[in-house]
Design a protein around this motif. Sequence first.
Motif, PDB file in Angstrom:
ATOM      1  N   PRO A 159      -9.093  -1.832 -12.053  1.00  0.00           N
ATOM      2  CA  PRO A 159      -9.344  -2.120 -10.643  1.00  0.00           C
ATOM      3  C   PRO A 159     -10.293  -3.284 -10.367  1.00  0.00           C
ATOM      4  CG  PRO A 159     -10.254   0.008 -11.271  1.00  0.00           C
ATOM      5  CD  PRO A 159      -9.495  -0.501 -12.443  1.00  0.00           C
ATOM      6  N   VAL A 205      -6.078  -6.845  -1.251  1.00  0.00           N
ATOM      7  CA  VAL A 205      -7.252  -7.457  -0.627  1.00  0.00           C
ATOM      8  C   VAL A 205      -6.813  -8.752   0.046  1.00  0.00           C
ATOM      9  CG1 VAL A 205      -9.573  -8.369  -1.007  1.00  0.00           C
ATOM     10  CG2 VAL A 205      -8.711  -6.509  -2.458  1.00  0.00           C
ATOM     11  N   ARG A 251       0.831  -1.210   0.000  1.00  0.00           N
ATOM     12  CA  ARG A 251       0.000   0.000   0.000  1.00  0.00           C
ATOM     13  C   ARG A 251       0.866   1.261   0.000  1.00  0.00           C
ATOM     14  NH1 ARG A 251      -3.538  -3.304   3.874  1.00  0.00           N
ATOM     15  NH2 ARG A 251      -5.121  -4.086   2.443  1.00  0.00           N
ATOM     16  N   VAL A 311      -3.394  -8.570  -5.167  1.00  0.00           N
ATOM     17  CA  VAL A 311      -3.081  -7.195  -5.557  1.00  0.00           C
ATOM     18  C   VAL A 311      -3.921  -6.845  -6.779  1.00  0.00           C
ATOM     19  CG1 VAL A 311      -1.257  -5.612  -6.300  1.00  0.00           C
ATOM     20  CG2 VAL A 311      -0.720  -7.493  -4.721  1.00  0.00           C
ATOM     21  N   TYR A 367      -0.190   0.263  -4.217  1.00  0.00           N
ATOM     22  CA  TYR A 367      -1.000  -0.869  -4.659  1.00  0.00           C
ATOM     23  C   TYR A 367      -2.179  -1.092  -3.715  1.00  0.00           C
ATOM     24  CZ  TYR A 367       2.612  -2.079  -8.010  1.00  0.00           C
ATOM     25  OH  TYR A 367       3.494  -2.047  -9.054  1.00  0.00           O
ATOM     26  N   GLU A 368      -3.302  -1.496  -4.296  1.00  0.00           N
ATOM     27  CA  GLU A 368      -4.462  -1.860  -3.495  1.00  0.00           C
ATOM     28  C   GLU A 368      -4.410  -3.366  -3.259  1.00  0.00           C
ATOM     29  OE1 GLU A 368      -9.329  -1.502  -3.537  1.00  0.00           O
ATOM     30  OE2 GLU A 368      -8.151  -0.332  -4.968  1.00  0.00           O
ATOM     31  N   TYR A 423      -7.338  -8.758 -10.825  1.00  0.00           N
ATOM     32  CA  TYR A 423      -6.184  -8.950  -9.945  1.00  0.00           C
ATOM     33  C   TYR A 423      -4.920  -9.153 -10.760  1.00  0.00           C
ATOM     34  CZ  TYR A 423      -9.552  -9.366  -6.224  1.00  0.00           C
ATOM     35  OH  TYR A 423     -10.561  -9.105  -5.338  1.00  0.00           O
ATOM     36  N   PRO A 439      -3.717  -1.831 -11.087  1.00  0.00           N
ATOM     37  CA  PRO A 439      -4.001  -0.389 -10.989  1.00  0.00           C
ATOM     38  C   PRO A 439      -4.815   0.155 -12.160  1.00  0.00           C
ATOM     39  CG  PRO A 439      -1.741  -0.818 -10.365  1.00  0.00           C
ATOM     40  CD  PRO A 439      -2.291  -2.115 -10.911  1.00  0.00           C
TER      41      PRO A 439
END
Length: 127
Positions: A62, A42, A35, A56, A39-40, A65, A59
């Motif tokens: 969204p 979950v 993060r 991840v 990077y987002e 993955y 980007p």
Amino acid sequence: MLYLEYAQTQRLQTAVVTGREPESDFEVFVAKRLRQHGYEVVPQVGVSGYFIDLAVLTPEQPNTYLLGIECDDATYHSAKAARDRDRLRQQVLEQLGWHLYRIWSTDWFTNPNAETEKLITYLQRLR
């Protein structure tokens, strides 16, 4: 529809956000580092009856993955049955279009900066 998505992105969206928390502090540390690099992440994404420790998000897309990350602790090294089971699991996930990356806790806690850099470099190559 799934085939068209895969043909376009080379990624198959077969994941379910479970809402489960990370299973270890190790996973929390890895997610925090990702993060910090934008990077987002979950935790505990469900895929075909399995759970991926950290997923991840891509980007630029969204809803897909980019990478699944497995965080293995020191006890994993001594569990032959777990290693054998994970090999089959990895094959199934890769056949579904997942890229997987394994991080060993012993390596991470010995040199988290180097391990973070390796992971970020791998993510950049996937993009």
